[in-house]
Design an enzyme around this catalytic site. Sequence first.
Site, PDB file in Angstrom:
ATOM      1  N   GLU A   4       0.820  -1.224   0.000  1.00  0.00           N
ATOM      2  CA  GLU A   4       0.000   0.000   0.000  1.00  0.00           C
ATOM      3  C   GLU A   4       0.855   1.276   0.000  1.00  0.00           C
ATOM      4  O   GLU A   4       0.310   2.385  -0.063  1.00  0.00           O
ATOM      5  CB  GLU A   4      -0.938   0.016   1.214  1.00  0.00           C
ATOM      6  CG  GLU A   4      -2.130  -0.926   1.108  1.00  0.00           C
ATOM      7  CD  GLU A   4      -1.782  -2.398   1.172  1.00  0.00           C
ATOM      8  OE1 GLU A   4      -0.994  -2.782   2.055  1.00  0.00           O
ATOM      9  OE2 GLU A   4      -2.272  -3.152   0.313  1.00  0.00           O
ATOM     10  N   ILE A  55       9.605  -9.839   4.479  1.00  0.00           N
ATOM     11  CA  ILE A  55      10.400 -11.012   4.870  1.00  0.00           C
ATOM     12  C   ILE A  55       9.903 -12.225   4.100  1.00  0.00           C
ATOM     13  O   ILE A  55       8.683 -12.452   3.994  1.00  0.00           O
ATOM     14  CB  ILE A  55      10.319 -11.264   6.386  1.00  0.00           C
ATOM     15  CG1 ILE A  55      10.769 -10.013   7.146  1.00  0.00           C
ATOM     16  CG2 ILE A  55      11.177 -12.464   6.793  1.00  0.00           C
ATOM     17  CD1 ILE A  55      10.670 -10.113   8.652  1.00  0.00           C
ATOM     18  N   THR A  83       5.841 -18.641   0.338  1.00  0.00           N
ATOM     19  CA  THR A  83       5.509 -18.458  -1.079  1.00  0.00           C
ATOM     20  C   THR A  83       6.341 -17.300  -1.651  1.00  0.00           C
ATOM     21  O   THR A  83       7.095 -16.655  -0.923  1.00  0.00           O
ATOM     22  CB  THR A  83       4.013 -18.098  -1.228  1.00  0.00           C
ATOM     23  OG1 THR A  83       3.800 -16.813  -0.622  1.00  0.00           O
ATOM     24  CG2 THR A  83       3.124 -19.125  -0.555  1.00  0.00           C
ATOM     25  N   HIS A  91       5.195 -14.589  -2.608  1.00  0.00           N
ATOM     26  CA  HIS A  91       4.410 -13.362  -2.475  1.00  0.00           C
ATOM     27  C   HIS A  91       5.294 -12.147  -2.164  1.00  0.00           C
ATOM     28  O   HIS A  91       5.126 -11.075  -2.744  1.00  0.00           O
ATOM     29  CB  HIS A  91       3.368 -13.544  -1.364  1.00  0.00           C
ATOM     30  CG  HIS A  91       2.221 -12.614  -1.482  1.00  0.00           C
ATOM     31  ND1 HIS A  91       1.170 -12.843  -2.334  1.00  0.00           N
ATOM     32  CD2 HIS A  91       1.951 -11.436  -0.870  1.00  0.00           C
ATOM     33  CE1 HIS A  91       0.309 -11.839  -2.239  1.00  0.00           C
ATOM     34  NE2 HIS A  91       0.752 -10.986  -1.356  1.00  0.00           N
ATOM     35  N   ASN A 141      13.163   4.772  -1.331  1.00  0.00           N
ATOM     36  CA  ASN A 141      12.687   3.391  -1.172  1.00  0.00           C
ATOM     37  C   ASN A 141      13.306   2.808   0.094  1.00  0.00           C
ATOM     38  O   ASN A 141      14.432   2.319   0.094  1.00  0.00           O
ATOM     39  CB  ASN A 141      13.070   2.566  -2.400  1.00  0.00           C
ATOM     40  CG  ASN A 141      12.546   1.138  -2.310  1.00  0.00           C
ATOM     41  OD1 ASN A 141      12.127   0.694  -1.238  1.00  0.00           O
ATOM     42  ND2 ASN A 141      12.580   0.427  -3.412  1.00  0.00           N
ATOM     43  N   ARG A 180      19.140  -5.248   9.821  1.00  0.00           N
ATOM     44  CA  ARG A 180      19.012  -4.038   9.002  1.00  0.00           C
ATOM     45  C   ARG A 180      18.133  -2.961   9.635  1.00  0.00           C
ATOM     46  O   ARG A 180      18.243  -1.792   9.292  1.00  0.00           O
ATOM     47  CB  ARG A 180      18.468  -4.422   7.620  1.00  0.00           C
ATOM     48  CG  ARG A 180      19.567  -4.991   6.748  1.00  0.00           C
ATOM     49  CD  ARG A 180      19.113  -5.987   5.724  1.00  0.00           C
ATOM     50  NE  ARG A 180      20.278  -6.565   5.047  1.00  0.00           N
ATOM     51  CZ  ARG A 180      21.072  -7.498   5.566  1.00  0.00           C
ATOM     52  NH1 ARG A 180      20.831  -7.975   6.772  1.00  0.00           N
ATOM     53  NH2 ARG A 180      22.117  -7.949   4.901  1.00  0.00           N
TER      54      ARG A 180
HETATM   55  N1  RBF Z   1       3.520  -6.699   3.910  1.00  0.00           N
HETATM   56  C1  RBF Z   1       4.713  -6.284   4.354  1.00  0.00           C
HETATM   57  O1  RBF Z   1       4.941  -5.078   4.500  1.00  0.00           O
HETATM   58  N2  RBF Z   1       5.697  -7.203   4.671  1.00  0.00           N
HETATM   59  C2  RBF Z   1       5.533  -8.542   4.515  1.00  0.00           C
HETATM   60  O2  RBF Z   1       6.451  -9.296   4.823  1.00  0.00           O
HETATM   61  C3  RBF Z   1       4.286  -8.987   4.005  1.00  0.00           C
HETATM   62  N3  RBF Z   1       4.084 -10.316   3.793  1.00  0.00           N
HETATM   63  C4  RBF Z   1       2.898 -10.717   3.262  1.00  0.00           C
HETATM   64  C5  RBF Z   1       2.701 -12.062   2.963  1.00  0.00           C
HETATM   65  C6  RBF Z   1       1.511 -12.491   2.399  1.00  0.00           C
HETATM   66  C7  RBF Z   1       1.334 -13.933   2.081  1.00  0.00           C
HETATM   67  C8  RBF Z   1       0.477 -11.544   2.155  1.00  0.00           C
HETATM   68  C9  RBF Z   1      -0.848 -11.988   1.545  1.00  0.00           C
HETATM   69  C10 RBF Z   1       0.659 -10.227   2.430  1.00  0.00           C
HETATM   70  C11 RBF Z   1       1.870  -9.775   2.978  1.00  0.00           C
HETATM   71  N4  RBF Z   1       2.072  -8.427   3.267  1.00  0.00           N
HETATM   72  C12 RBF Z   1       3.282  -8.022   3.729  1.00  0.00           C
HETATM   73  C13 RBF Z   1       0.960  -7.435   3.142  1.00  0.00           C
HETATM   74  C14 RBF Z   1       0.912  -6.707   1.812  1.00  0.00           C
HETATM   75  O3  RBF Z   1       1.954  -5.734   1.745  1.00  0.00           O
HETATM   76  C15 RBF Z   1      -0.448  -5.990   1.655  1.00  0.00           C
HETATM   77  O4  RBF Z   1      -0.705  -5.211   2.784  1.00  0.00           O
HETATM   78  C16 RBF Z   1      -1.592  -6.954   1.452  1.00  0.00           C
HETATM   79  O5  RBF Z   1      -1.283  -7.858   0.420  1.00  0.00           O
HETATM   80  C17 RBF Z   1      -2.900  -6.195   1.095  1.00  0.00           C
HETATM   81  O6  RBF Z   1      -2.740  -5.492  -0.129  1.00  0.00           O
END
Ligand code: RBF
Length: 157
Positions: free
Chosen positions: A61, A85, A89, A91, A116, A130
């Site tokens: 976001e 992290i 998956t 993702h 960034n 970090r």
């Molecule tokens: N957002 C992060 O800022 N850091 C993460 O490590 C992170 N891991 C995620 C892992 C999965 C499987 C999902 C579905 C979302 C993750 N998100 C993470 C949230 C992502 O940035 C976002 O808020 C959501 O996908 C909603 O758009």
Amino acid sequence: MSLAAPGSLSIDGKPFTVGIVAARYNPELVGALVEQVSAQLVAAGVKNKSLVVERVPGSNELPVAVRLLLKKRRFDVVVALGVLIRGDTIHYELIAEAVTHALQTVALDAGVPVINGVVVAENQAQAEARCRGPVNRGAEFAQAALEMAQLKKRLSR
Ligand code: RBF
């Protein structure tokens, strides 16, 4: 990523208005980044009233929030902070790539530098190092913000 960060320049932050947009995912680590970045900026002279902090759910976001912030008020620079992290998956990889591109697009469209500050880590230990360990990316992001704000002031008409 390299650890050979540029040396810090002594830049007066007094004239700058800085936005920080921070993800709430991995809250303690991102919280540490927010603290470091804010502390460095204030130490450089950025006034508290010229430092605006907004939160979003996750790193995905960040770009739209930066864009909304830039439409609302004039900023010299915005710092986007998050911690991604690796999970089970891919993702996190998809988000990391998308966010990186989108932050650049927002910056280029607005003509305002966007730092960034999304830390992408293989595991928790790497992220810890970090965000609140020896690597101190927060200080690096703050320095980059000051340098780019100064460059924008110098090159803008
Ligand atoms: N957002 C992060 O800022 N850091 C993460 O490590 C992170 N891991 C995620 C892992 C999965 C499987 C999902 C579905 C979302 C993750 N998100 C993470 C949230 C992502 O940035 C976002 O808020 C959501 O996908 C909603 O758009």
